[in-house]
Scaffold this motif. Structure first.
Motif, PDB file in Angstrom:
ATOM      1  N   LEU A   1      35.321  -0.019  40.549  1.00 44.92           N
ATOM      2  CA  LEU A   1      35.479   0.211  39.110  1.00 44.92           C
ATOM      3  C   LEU A   1      34.680   1.425  38.656  1.00 44.92           C
ATOM      4  O   LEU A   1      35.142   2.210  37.822  1.00 44.92           O
ATOM      5  N   ARG A   2      33.485   1.591  39.188  1.00 50.25           N
ATOM      6  CA  ARG A   2      32.679   2.759  38.814  1.00 50.25           C
ATOM      7  C   ARG A   2      33.352   4.061  39.253  1.00 50.25           C
ATOM      8  O   ARG A   2      33.338   5.054  38.529  1.00 50.25           O
ATOM      9  N   HIS A   3      33.935   4.027  40.438  1.00 48.23           N
ATOM     10  CA  HIS A   3      34.658   5.214  40.899  1.00 48.23           C
ATOM     11  C   HIS A   3      35.871   5.479  40.000  1.00 48.23           C
ATOM     12  O   HIS A   3      36.137   6.631  39.635  1.00 48.23           O
ATOM     13  N   TYR A   4      36.593   4.434  39.654  1.00 51.37           N
ATOM     14  CA  TYR A   4      37.764   4.564  38.789  1.00 51.37           C
ATOM     15  C   TYR A   4      37.364   5.131  37.431  1.00 51.37           C
ATOM     16  O   TYR A   4      38.017   6.043  36.904  1.00 51.37           O
ATOM     17  N   LYS A   5      36.287   4.644  36.883  1.00 51.61           N
ATOM     18  CA  LYS A   5      35.831   5.091  35.569  1.00 51.61           C
ATOM     19  C   LYS A   5      35.349   6.528  35.608  1.00 51.61           C
ATOM     20  O   LYS A   5      35.609   7.315  34.689  1.00 51.61           O
ATOM     21  N   LYS A   6      34.660   6.891  36.673  1.00 49.76           N
ATOM     22  CA  LYS A   6      34.060   8.226  36.756  1.00 49.76           C
ATOM     23  C   LYS A   6      35.088   9.303  37.071  1.00 49.76           C
ATOM     24  O   LYS A   6      35.073  10.387  36.481  1.00 49.76           O
ATOM     25  N   HIS A   7      36.017   9.015  37.991  1.00 51.35           N
ATOM     26  CA  HIS A   7      36.921  10.055  38.484  1.00 51.35           C
ATOM     27  C   HIS A   7      38.296  10.022  37.833  1.00 51.35           C
ATOM     28  O   HIS A   7      39.041  11.005  37.949  1.00 51.35           O
ATOM     29  N   HIS A   8      38.655   8.923  37.166  1.00 56.33           N
ATOM     30  CA  HIS A   8      39.964   8.813  36.513  1.00 56.33           C
ATOM     31  C   HIS A   8      39.751   8.145  35.152  1.00 56.33           C
ATOM     32  O   HIS A   8      40.298   7.076  34.879  1.00 56.33           O
ATOM     33  N   ASN A   9      39.013   8.788  34.307  1.00 53.25           N
ATOM     34  CA  ASN A   9      38.535   8.161  33.077  1.00 53.25           C
ATOM     35  C   ASN A   9      39.662   7.747  32.144  1.00 53.25           C
ATOM     36  O   ASN A   9      39.631   6.664  31.561  1.00 53.25           O
ATOM     37  N   LYS A  10      40.669   8.588  31.977  1.00 59.84           N
ATOM     38  CA  LYS A  10      41.766   8.272  31.059  1.00 59.84           C
ATOM     39  C   LYS A  10      42.541   7.039  31.526  1.00 59.84           C
ATOM     40  O   LYS A  10      42.862   6.158  30.733  1.00 59.84           O
ATOM     41  N   ASN A  11      42.845   7.008  32.809  1.00 58.55           N
ATOM     42  CA  ASN A  11      43.562   5.851  33.344  1.00 58.55           C
ATOM     43  C   ASN A  11      42.703   4.600  33.307  1.00 58.55           C
ATOM     44  O   ASN A  11      43.208   3.490  33.094  1.00 58.55           O
ATOM     45  N   PHE A  12      41.402   4.755  33.508  1.00 59.91           N
ATOM     46  CA  PHE A  12      40.502   3.615  33.420  1.00 59.91           C
ATOM     47  C   PHE A  12      40.521   3.033  32.012  1.00 59.91           C
ATOM     48  O   PHE A  12      40.582   1.811  31.832  1.00 59.91           O
ATOM     49  N   TYR A  13      40.483   3.882  30.995  1.00 60.85           N
ATOM     50  CA  TYR A  13      40.505   3.393  29.614  1.00 60.85           C
ATOM     51  C   TYR A  13      41.799   2.633  29.337  1.00 60.85           C
ATOM     52  O   TYR A  13      41.798   1.582  28.696  1.00 60.85           O
ATOM     53  N   GLN A  14      42.916   3.166  29.862  1.00 65.29           N
ATOM     54  CA  GLN A  14      44.193   2.479  29.672  1.00 65.29           C
ATOM     55  C   GLN A  14      44.176   1.098  30.334  1.00 65.29           C
ATOM     56  O   GLN A  14      44.584   0.098  29.723  1.00 65.29           O
ATOM     57  N   SER A  15      43.701   1.013  31.566  1.00 64.65           N
ATOM     58  CA  SER A  15      43.616  -0.277  32.262  1.00 64.65           C
ATOM     59  C   SER A  15      42.660  -1.216  31.540  1.00 64.65           C
ATOM     60  O   SER A  15      42.924  -2.423  31.425  1.00 64.65           O
ATOM     61  N   GLN A  16      41.573  -0.668  31.045  1.00 62.61           N
ATOM     62  CA  GLN A  16      40.560  -1.467  30.354  1.00 62.61           C
ATOM     63  C   GLN A  16      41.163  -2.165  29.133  1.00 62.61           C
ATOM     64  O   GLN A  16      40.985  -3.378  28.935  1.00 62.61           O
ATOM     65  N   VAL A  17      41.913  -1.410  28.351  1.00 63.85           N
ATOM     66  CA  VAL A  17      42.503  -1.964  27.132  1.00 63.85           C
ATOM     67  C   VAL A  17      43.617  -2.950  27.466  1.00 63.85           C
ATOM     68  O   VAL A  17      43.683  -4.055  26.911  1.00 63.85           O
ATOM     69  N   GLU A  18      44.507  -2.562  28.376  1.00 65.70           N
ATOM     70  CA  GLU A  18      45.650  -3.425  28.689  1.00 65.70           C
ATOM     71  C   GLU A  18      45.219  -4.744  29.321  1.00 65.70           C
ATOM     72  O   GLU A  18      45.774  -5.798  29.014  1.00 65.70           O
ATOM     73  N   GLU A  19      44.246  -4.700  30.220  1.00 62.30           N
ATOM     74  CA  GLU A  19      43.800  -5.937  30.855  1.00 62.30           C
ATOM     75  C   GLU A  19      43.099  -6.851  29.854  1.00 62.30           C
ATOM     76  O   GLU A  19      43.119  -8.067  30.012  1.00 62.30           O
ATOM     77  N   LYS A  20      42.497  -6.264  28.828  1.00 62.82           N
ATOM     78  CA  LYS A  20      41.863  -7.070  27.789  1.00 62.82           C
ATOM     79  C   LYS A  20      42.910  -7.720  26.897  1.00 62.82           C
ATOM     80  O   LYS A  20      42.800  -8.899  26.525  1.00 62.82           O
TER      81      LYS A  20
END
Length: 739
Positions: free
Chosen positions: A393-412
């Motif tokens: 997750l840290r790698h996803y957040k650091k290197h693919h921030n936009k996609n991480f935000y999208q996954s973060q919101v959708e999974e919530k």
């Protein structure tokens, strides 16, 4: 007496004869029979199988073990016997004729029957002694090593000595002859894989004397694929034999970017990787990914709750996404390797697969890794993520921030939350890639990308990031919006990832493209195709279904029979052909009693019918179809598929021309059925097949998710015959003991 007809060639004169091998006799007796035909002396000859009746070339000796496998049409050759050749080789291996001896040894050592012969006469000890203790040329050493490799393969060598091992290792480090080096690598592999406890010390000595870097020169040799394969084979065997820190040291060495890129550039990038090499690359990959086994099974301590605030969004940050963003490639501004952050946990020993940890010596640990990696049915509310998930997750957040935000919101929004989904995805990927599991013995699914990734973009973390993005994409395509649909989405996601990895994308960019191309519709089409193939396989090969198929075929033959009879009973109008010309029309139909054919002229203009002519079906001599019909032969009808004729009493023809192929086929089927002929049209066969399959499908619907047995259940033994128990005699019975 059982005779097999073969061709036999004479080794001396190259003469060939046709001969009948009597399989009821022994091999020696058959050789004597052939020898007498060629007028050759006794006790010198044997038989060699040159090629089979399907053209496969073998050139192997025939022994009592494989003599029964000879079939008609085989090509044999009468040659000097193995005993004679073996004696000639070892009698002259030290004198002036040794060159010929080594040449014969080189050619014969690939024959399994020759290996059996030298073991039977204990000449294999001579081969070992000659190779170990004498100064041989490269050609002579190669001949010995070929024999030694095959002796190892058949487990005829039960022990070696230090001098032998030193010489083998020296060859791999100094020899310039590719063939000699290839067989030396093969011998090292046989030593490392030998299961006899006697070889345990020789395995340790081998591991002590060689290093991974010793094989770099073979991998760089693009012109010698066999050396490359041998090098990768030995590397995998070395790691498999090691435990503890030595194993960890070897894995770290093959995980160096320079080594991985060497493998990629010289083996993978050139293409045409065969099945054996692909399997060894897969094993290489599993060794690299074994570094993830310990963090995969190390659960984050309950005291460390900070990670939830780090990844779960606040309510004020919630904003439902309406568009799916494209996957963004890694940013170049981050230089820290994601693996390094795993070392921040002080209370859990993490060495990325250091075999000297307290889990290394416990065989139950490997089972724990496997069971954890394959368990996907986790209660989300009680889920505790592993260290690998947190770092992914840290790698996803650091290197693919936009996609991480999208996954973060959708999974919530759609549940169960990004941490639970990430844990599920990590374990799904671990199962697909066999992280912490025993390698599959037949798998050849290696990933070229793992050999080119840098420490900043580890393969597993990049795959995880793309899979999380694909999870959002698949959820939208499936229109899944509740937690109840979550398992279905993950099931489809798993299939999508497997399909992408099966294509073996060569780099991260290609991997991204494959993830973008894969869709839910693609998976549905593949599943549908798999179901159809499975159903077809059941229809064609399952014995239980074959029995059912025969029953339905008989029933549907009766249905088609009735349909064809009803069709020709209604009557059909045909053009009337007289002397190569069409003159009017006539109507033909079957009589209700199905014994006579009724034919009468018909005027289309006035719509009047002529007198009915009755032709008994018993008078029909022949039914002719297609090109053999008289009106096709005289070119009155151009299309043979529309023509058929009946011959009455061998003298009178009635010629028919159907309006289309189907009409002609239906009439031919009906007439053939009435006259008990075997000819059937393609329409008949297709309709029968379709009806049978429909019946089978309807009956098999009730057996969904039930395995249909391939064999009928065993018939129980008949019950034992038991005599009824004789009741005791009453006391007042005569002679019953009453005084």
């Amino acid at each position: 007496m059982s005779l097999v007809k073969v061709s036999v060639e004479n080794v001396a004169s190259n003469d060939k004869i046709l001969h009948e091998i009597d399989t009821g006799k022994s091999l020696e007796e058959n050789i004597d029979d052939i020898r007498r035909i060629f007028q050759l002396p006794a006790s010198m000859y044997g038989l060699k199988l040159v090629s089979t009746n399907d053209g496969k070339t073998l050139h192997t000796y025939i022994s009592a073990d494989n003599f029964g496998e000879i079939k008609d049409g085989y090509f044999l050759k009468l040659v000097y016997s193995l005993g004679l050749l073996s004696n000639r080789i070892f009698d002259h291996i030290d004198d002036d004729f040794k060159e010929k001896s080594f040449q014969d040894l080189y050619e014969l050592s690939v024959d399994p029957e020759f290996i059996k012969e030298i073991v039977k006469t204990e000449k294999h000890h001579v081969v070992m002694d000659v190779f170990t203790n004498r100064d041989l040329s490269e050609k002579e050493a190669t001949a010995c090593l070929i024999a030694i490799v095959h002796l190892f393969q058949k487990l005829y060598i039960t022990d070696i000595n230090q001098k032998f091992l030193d010489k083998i290792i020296a060859i791999t480090k100094t020899a310039k002859n590719h063939e000699l080096t290839k067989f030396a690598l093969s011998v090292i592999h046989k030593i490392l894989c030998h299961r006899d406890p006697t070889f345990a010390k020789w395995k340790e000595e081998t591991i002590h004397q060689i290093t991974i870097s010793d094989f770099m020169v073979f991998i760089k040799n693009k012109g010698a694929a066999e050396l490359q394969y041998g090098a990768i084979l030995v590397i995998n065997a070395l790691i498999r034999c090691c435990k503890g820190e030595k194993r960890h040291q070897f894995i770290k060495e093959i995980d160096k970017r320079s080594f991985r890129e060497t493998v990629y550039e010289n083996i993978i990038a050139r293409g045409n990787v065969d099945k054996n090499m692909a399997h060894e690359l897969y094993l290489y990959q599993t060794h690299l990914l074994s570094l993830l086994a310990e963090p995969l099974t190390s659960v984050v301590p309950e005291s460390d709750l900070f990670f939830r605030d780090e990844f779960e969004p606040l309510d004020c940050e919630m904003k439902k996404m309406t568009l799916l963003m494209d996957f963004d490639e890694p940013s170049t501004r981050h230089k820290t390797a994601s693996f390094d952050n795993l070392l921040e946990y002080d209370d859990v020993r993490i060495s990325l697969a250091s075999m000297s940890s307290r889990y290394s010596e416990d065989s139950r640990y490997s089972a724990r890794v496997q069971s954890t990696a394959t368990n996907e049915s986790i209660e989300y509310e009680h889920l505790k993520p592993c260290l690998l998930t947190i770092e992914a997750l840290r790698h996803y957040k650091k290197h693919h921030n936009k996609n991480f935000y999208q996954s973060q919101v959708e999974e919530k929004i759609y549940e169960p939350g990004i941490i639970a989904s990430s844990e599920r995805v990590v374990r799904m990927l671990a199962k697909i890639l066999h992280v912490g599991m025993d390698p599959d013995r037949s798998s050849a699914c290696y990933q070229p990308t793992i050999f080119t990734c840098s420490s900043k973009t580890p393969f597993f973390f990049e795959l995880f990031s793309r899979t999380m993005w694909l999870l959002s994409k698949t959820r939208r395509e499936m229109k899944a919006s509740t937690i109840h649909d979550y398992d279905k989405v993950v099931y489809v996601l798993s299939k999508q990832v497997k399909l992408v990895l099966d294509e073996k994308p060569m780099d991260l960019k290609k991997l991204t493209e494959k993830f973008a191309q894969i869709s839910y519709q693609t998976v549905m089409e593949i599943w549908q195709k798999e179901k159809e193939e499975e159903l077809k396989n059941v229809f064609e090969h399952n014995p239980s279904v074959k029995v059912l198929k025969k029953r339905f075929r008989k029933q549907n033959e009766q249905i088609i029979y009735k349909q064809r009879m009803n069709y020709i009973k209604t009557g059909t109008m045909f053009p009337k052909i007289i002397e190569k010309k069409i003159n009017g029309n006539f109507v033909a139909k079957l009589a209700p009693d199905e014994r006579n054919l009724l034919v009468n002229d018909y005027n289309v203009i006035t719509k009047t019918a002529g007198d009915v002519q009755v032709h008994s079906l018993a008078d029909v001599t022949h039914i002719v179809e297609g090109k053999a019909c008289p009106h096709v032969i005289n070119n009155t009808v151009k299309d043979p598929q529309l023509a058929f004729s009946i011959l009455l009493n061998n003298s009178f023809w009635i010629n028919f021309k159907g309006a289309d192929k189907k009409m002609a086929s239906y009439w031919c089927d009906a007439l053939n059925l009435l006259l008990h002929k075997d000819n059937r049209s393609s329409y008949y066969e297709n309709e029968l097949k379709e009806l049978v399959e429909m019946d089978l499908v309807l009956h098999l619907i009730e057996l969904q998710n039930v395995t249909i047995p391939k064999k009928a259940p065993p018939v129980p033994r008949p019950p034992f015959e038991m005599k009824p128990v004789v009741p005791p005699k009453p006391k007042n019975y005569p002679g019953g003991g009453v005084k």
